[in-house]
Write a protein that holds these residues in place. Sequence first.
Motif, PDB file in Angstrom:
ATOM      1  N   SER A 178      -6.394 -37.408 -58.358  1.00  0.00           N
ATOM      2  CA  SER A 178      -5.364 -37.897 -59.282  1.00  0.00           C
ATOM      3  C   SER A 178      -5.733 -39.273 -59.827  1.00  0.00           C
ATOM      4  O   SER A 178      -5.496 -39.568 -61.006  1.00  0.00           O
ATOM      5  CB  SER A 178      -4.002 -37.963 -58.579  1.00  0.00           C
ATOM      6  OG  SER A 178      -3.546 -36.663 -58.263  1.00  0.00           O
ATOM      7  N   LYS A 185      -6.411 -40.027 -63.723  1.00  0.00           N
ATOM      8  CA  LYS A 185      -5.645 -41.076 -64.399  1.00  0.00           C
ATOM      9  C   LYS A 185      -6.576 -41.994 -65.192  1.00  0.00           C
ATOM     10  O   LYS A 185      -6.299 -42.347 -66.346  1.00  0.00           O
ATOM     11  CB  LYS A 185      -4.843 -41.875 -63.375  1.00  0.00           C
ATOM     12  CG  LYS A 185      -3.913 -42.928 -63.969  1.00  0.00           C
ATOM     13  CD  LYS A 185      -3.051 -43.531 -62.869  1.00  0.00           C
ATOM     14  CE  LYS A 185      -2.024 -44.504 -63.461  1.00  0.00           C
ATOM     15  NZ  LYS A 185      -2.637 -45.720 -63.991  1.00  0.00           N
ATOM     16  N   GLU A 190      -6.520 -42.375 -69.242  1.00  0.00           N
ATOM     17  CA  GLU A 190      -6.288 -43.704 -69.830  1.00  0.00           C
ATOM     18  C   GLU A 190      -7.439 -44.128 -70.733  1.00  0.00           C
ATOM     19  O   GLU A 190      -7.237 -44.832 -71.731  1.00  0.00           O
ATOM     20  CB  GLU A 190      -6.072 -44.733 -68.728  1.00  0.00           C
ATOM     21  CG  GLU A 190      -4.740 -44.566 -67.991  1.00  0.00           C
ATOM     22  CD  GLU A 190      -4.586 -45.537 -66.841  1.00  0.00           C
ATOM     23  OE1 GLU A 190      -5.609 -46.162 -66.451  1.00  0.00           O
ATOM     24  OE2 GLU A 190      -3.452 -45.675 -66.335  1.00  0.00           O
TER      25      GLU A 190
END
Length: 317
Positions: A45, A49, A53
């Motif tokens: 995760s 992320k 981003e």
Amino acid sequence: MEPLLTQLRAAAEPTRLRLLALCARGAFCVSELCAILGQSQPRLSRHLKLLVEAGLLERLPEGANAYFQVGHDGALARQLLARLPEDDATIAADRRASARIAAERARVASESFRRHGADWDEMRALGLPAPAIEAALIKLVPKRVARAVDIGTGTGKLLDVLAPRADAVLGLDASREMLALARARLAERDMAHASVRLADMYRLPLPDAGFDLATLQMVLHYAEDPQAALAEAARVLKPEGLLVVIDLAPHERSDLLTGLAHRWPGFDDAALAGWLGAAGCAPLPPVEVAGPLAVRLWPARRLAAPVAALSETSLNF
């Protein structure tokens, strides 16, 4: 320069590079990626992320879950992946594991569909000549478009037709079960430039003027508000983009309204022309395909003028 450096830093890690390689081949959720890479969910995760981003991956929410894929604009990610050796053992193992995951996904989706009595195709159920309808669509579609979207894609069958003519093709549907089967179809055919996502046809999660082609096949007769659905489809088209509606011509089969929950007993040319005009599109001559029920294809070109302005003028007709 800073956005480019951010993306390069995000990709410069073994696990994240493996994630990019997987998500360039299709959409996967976190649990599937954990099973493929053999790593914990918290660890993956964090990697996901960072990639989202940095703009290297897209995160597509779907209920309590989310799917990750390389976006259609992920040029840098694809350039980096093109430099990976084809015989890399780790990447090859990940691909084999992802194929097993996709097969299991398809099996579960099919079993769930059968349990709920929805394992059928409406074209087949109504005895409609699908090959002739697809051939008529191909004659209307340009030989090459950059981006195409199929609204109400169901199990993604129309994506097979559009994919050879589009650099990127997206299928949208409001049914998670349908999308599960559509993802299995894409994985089976190795269509890396095609993807699907959960969406309401009245509120498409897409920017204005982002697509060259939009299709709605056997969708409009279920719509409570066909005009609103067409306006939303037109919104995501570029000026001069093509919208093609494929649906039933007017009929007297009341059993379709009761047995198959059709909201409308087909559509006539005048109604479609009015709705398309109000949506900011110029209707083109419709095409009819004969069968047990007549099917019509209503093509239209998106005009350059804003939809709001066209809606105001349409009140004077």
